[in-house]
Design an enzyme around this catalytic site. Structure first.
Site, PDB file in Angstrom:
ATOM      1  N   GLY A   1     -34.550   0.715 -43.272  1.00  0.00           N
ATOM      2  CA  GLY A   1     -33.250   1.340 -42.997  1.00  0.00           C
ATOM      3  C   GLY A   1     -32.046   0.420 -43.371  1.00  0.00           C
ATOM      4  O   GLY A   1     -31.729  -0.347 -43.029  1.00  0.00           O
TER       5      GLY A   1
ATOM      6  N   ASP B   1     -24.236  -0.785 -37.981  1.00  0.00           N
ATOM      7  CA  ASP B   1     -23.844  -0.244 -36.935  1.00  0.00           C
ATOM      8  C   ASP B   1     -23.455  -0.965 -35.892  1.00  0.00           C
ATOM      9  O   ASP B   1     -23.181  -0.430 -34.753  1.00  0.00           O
ATOM     10  CB  ASP B   1     -24.472   0.976 -36.942  1.00  0.00           C
ATOM     11  CG  ASP B   1     -25.835   0.596 -36.189  1.00  0.00           C
ATOM     12  OD1 ASP B   1     -26.276  -0.483 -36.439  1.00  0.00           O
ATOM     13  OD2 ASP B   1     -26.454   1.609 -35.350  1.00  0.00           O
ATOM     14  N   LYS B   2     -23.645  -2.416 -35.842  1.00  0.00           N
ATOM     15  CA  LYS B   2     -23.330  -3.140 -34.811  1.00  0.00           C
ATOM     16  C   LYS B   2     -24.161  -2.900 -33.721  1.00  0.00           C
ATOM     17  O   LYS B   2     -23.618  -2.935 -32.510  1.00  0.00           O
ATOM     18  CB  LYS B   2     -21.649  -3.117 -34.377  1.00  0.00           C
ATOM     19  CG  LYS B   2     -20.964  -3.866 -35.476  1.00  0.00           C
ATOM     20  CD  LYS B   2     -21.207  -5.296 -35.475  1.00  0.00           C
ATOM     21  CE  LYS B   2     -19.889  -6.056 -36.272  1.00  0.00           C
ATOM     22  NZ  LYS B   2     -19.875  -7.591 -36.142  1.00  0.00           N
ATOM     23  N   ASN B   3     -25.221  -2.488 -33.680  1.00  0.00           N
ATOM     24  CA  ASN B   3     -26.348  -2.170 -32.900  1.00  0.00           C
ATOM     25  C   ASN B   3     -25.823  -0.858 -31.964  1.00  0.00           C
ATOM     26  O   ASN B   3     -26.355  -0.855 -30.697  1.00  0.00           O
ATOM     27  CB  ASN B   3     -26.790  -3.133 -32.000  1.00  0.00           C
ATOM     28  CG  ASN B   3     -27.991  -3.195 -31.628  1.00  0.00           C
ATOM     29  OD1 ASN B   3     -29.093  -2.455 -32.088  1.00  0.00           O
ATOM     30  ND2 ASN B   3     -28.318  -3.934 -30.586  1.00  0.00           N
TER      31      ASN B   3
ATOM     32  N   HIS C   1     -26.457   2.373 -32.636  1.00  0.00           N
ATOM     33  CA  HIS C   1     -27.523   3.698 -32.624  1.00  0.00           C
ATOM     34  C   HIS C   1     -28.786   2.859 -32.508  1.00  0.00           C
ATOM     35  O   HIS C   1     -29.299   2.722 -33.616  1.00  0.00           O
ATOM     36  CB  HIS C   1     -27.153   4.430 -33.834  1.00  0.00           C
ATOM     37  CG  HIS C   1     -25.974   4.953 -34.097  1.00  0.00           C
ATOM     38  ND1 HIS C   1     -25.393   6.178 -33.619  1.00  0.00           N
ATOM     39  CD2 HIS C   1     -24.959   4.432 -35.202  1.00  0.00           C
ATOM     40  CE1 HIS C   1     -24.254   6.289 -33.900  1.00  0.00           C
ATOM     41  NE2 HIS C   1     -23.987   5.407 -34.727  1.00  0.00           N
TER      42      HIS C   1
ATOM     43  N   LEU D   1     -30.504  -8.982 -38.098  1.00  0.00           N
ATOM     44  CA  LEU D   1     -30.555  -9.425 -39.371  1.00  0.00           C
ATOM     45  C   LEU D   1     -29.891  -8.228 -40.368  1.00  0.00           C
ATOM     46  O   LEU D   1     -30.310  -7.146 -40.029  1.00  0.00           O
ATOM     47  CB  LEU D   1     -31.657  -9.691 -40.050  1.00  0.00           C
ATOM     48  CG  LEU D   1     -32.356 -11.154 -39.179  1.00  0.00           C
ATOM     49  CD1 LEU D   1     -33.594 -11.474 -39.790  1.00  0.00           C
ATOM     50  CD2 LEU D   1     -31.491 -12.255 -38.971  1.00  0.00           C
TER      51      LEU D   1
END
Length: 406
Positions: free
Chosen positions: A280, A284-286, A288, A320
């Site tokens: 993927g 998105d800085k986690n 979603h 990562l």
């Protein structure tokens, strides 16, 4: 008489434009004059500019637009303008650095005694490092990495910029590896593609061994089967190289399609020939969480996660970048060791610690009492770290989703 007939010079305005004074009113089309003047009369307070524009209206609109922008936005616009203005200067500096590097290389070779005069007296460089530009030969293996970039609308502009840089690193790492894979960038459209074609000046069109597709990852995986068949036919199944040298009986029909996701209940143990692994491409800085896993389940694609927790321990967040995931898989194709692949690909600032494998903890002990003592000690330490490991397992293995830091 000549001085009286000569028209006087037009005064210059502050903006460097010449003023259309009354001397040129005769040159203006009367119909155009009639169309402009009533508009100015109907709107009191609006004045015509030097070239027929409404100065008051333009000033008000520009003032309103400036007021809508925040200070940070204005700073970004200024920095962008400065960056664009210095593009040619940076290009010239790069050329100068390349020339200086060549001169230093020639000087070092001459000092080492590698420059000898030929029959005509000219200096001939004899390099001991082989032909210029020679690289280690790279072998293309029948395996495909698909970068799913279908998350364009979920990213901010700065995150999209970061993803573009990560895709560049993915191409670089794969192309320079001794054993490289087929690489596909799927769902390459919308704003991400616009950035590559404008700001990045279509540099991706010169990338070798990478395919850019507007179709999604499912169609890319179907097309990858044909590409890998061609690779296998060229090399021959009996000539599988690298980690696939012992897979002489592998067939294209045995390959599988796997979407890498840390939320998957299955763990990836090894890479298989004629298989396609989807990563993927999301920064998105986690925000979603689990989106890649849901995306794969909706399309009926098999999922798996990288064995991060089984081999290494990271300091801080275990998230990562996309290029780190690609480099890990490319390193595995070279070493067939997940631990070494993690250590080489993950930056040292993450303080990577290689875990000791449980199977090797008591390999050389023959004393039963010593084995029992070590087992009890390991049980005590594991009890203390179970809580931390459980919490870490939920968030650390999001590497396969490539939810990256910019």
């Amino acid at each position: 008489m000549e001085d009286e007939e000569r028209p006087r010079k037009l005064p210059k305005l502050d903006n460097g434009e010449t003023q259309n004074s009354e001397l040129h009113r005769e040159d203006i089309d009367p119909a155009m004059t009639g169309a402009l003047l009533p508009a100015a009369q109907d709107s009191p307070g609006k004045t015509l500019g030097a070239n027929g524009n409404e100065k008051g209206t333009l000033l008000e609109e520009s003032t309103e637009q400036t007021q809508k922008l925040s200070k940070n936005q204005l700073k970004k616009l200024r920095r962008q303008e400065q960056w664009e203005a210095g593009r040619e200067y940076r290009k010239q500096r790069r050329k100068e650095k390349v020339i200086a590097k060549r001169e230093r290389k020639k000087a070092s070779q001459s000092e080492a005694g590698n420059v000898t005069p030929d029959e005509g007296g000219a200096a001939v460089t004899r390099s001991t490092e082989g032909p210029r530009g020679a690289r280690r030969k790279s072998t293309l293996l029948p395996i495909t990495l698909v970068l799913d970039c279908g998350f364009d609308e979920l990213m901010l502009d700065k995150e999209r910029i970061s993803l573009g840089s990560q895709l560049t690193r993915c191409y670089s790492d794969n192309s320079r590896a001794p054993y490289r894979a087929h690489m596909v960038v799927s769902s390459f459209n919308k704003l991400l593609r616009h950035r590559f074609e404008t700001v990045m000046r279509k540099t991706h069109e010169h990338w070798k061994g990478v395919r850019f597709m507007q179709e999604d990852f499912v169609q890319a995986a179907e097309m990858a089967k044909e590409w890998m068949k061609e690779t296998g036919a060229q090399q021959g199944c009996s000539k599988m190289a690298g980690v696939f040298s012992d897979k002489t009986d592998a067939k294209p029909e045995d390959g599988e399609v796997v979407y890498l996701s840390s939320d998957s209940p299955y763990t990836l143990t090894e890479l298989k020939p004629y298989s396609t692994y989807i990563i993927g491409g999301l920064v998105d800085k986690n925000r979603h969480k689990g989106i890649c896993y849901k995306r794969a389940c909706e399309r009926g694609i098999k999922t798996a996660k990288l064995p991060i927790g089984d081999y290494i321990q990271l300091a801080g967040r275990s998230v990562l970048a996309t290029n780190h995931v690609v480099e890990i898989m490319v390193r595995w194709l070279e070493t067939r060791d997940w631990g070494q692949a993690f250590l080489q690909a993950i930056p040292s600032r993450r303080e990577v610690v290689l875990r000791e494998r449980a199977g090797n903890s008591s390999a050389g002990n023959d004393d039963e009492g010593q084995k029992g003592d070590e087992a009890e000690a390991e049980a005590d330490t594991s009890k203390k770290s179970n809580v931390g490991d459980a919490e870490e397992a939920d968030s650390s293995e999001r590497v396969a989703e490539a939810q990256a830091e910019p």
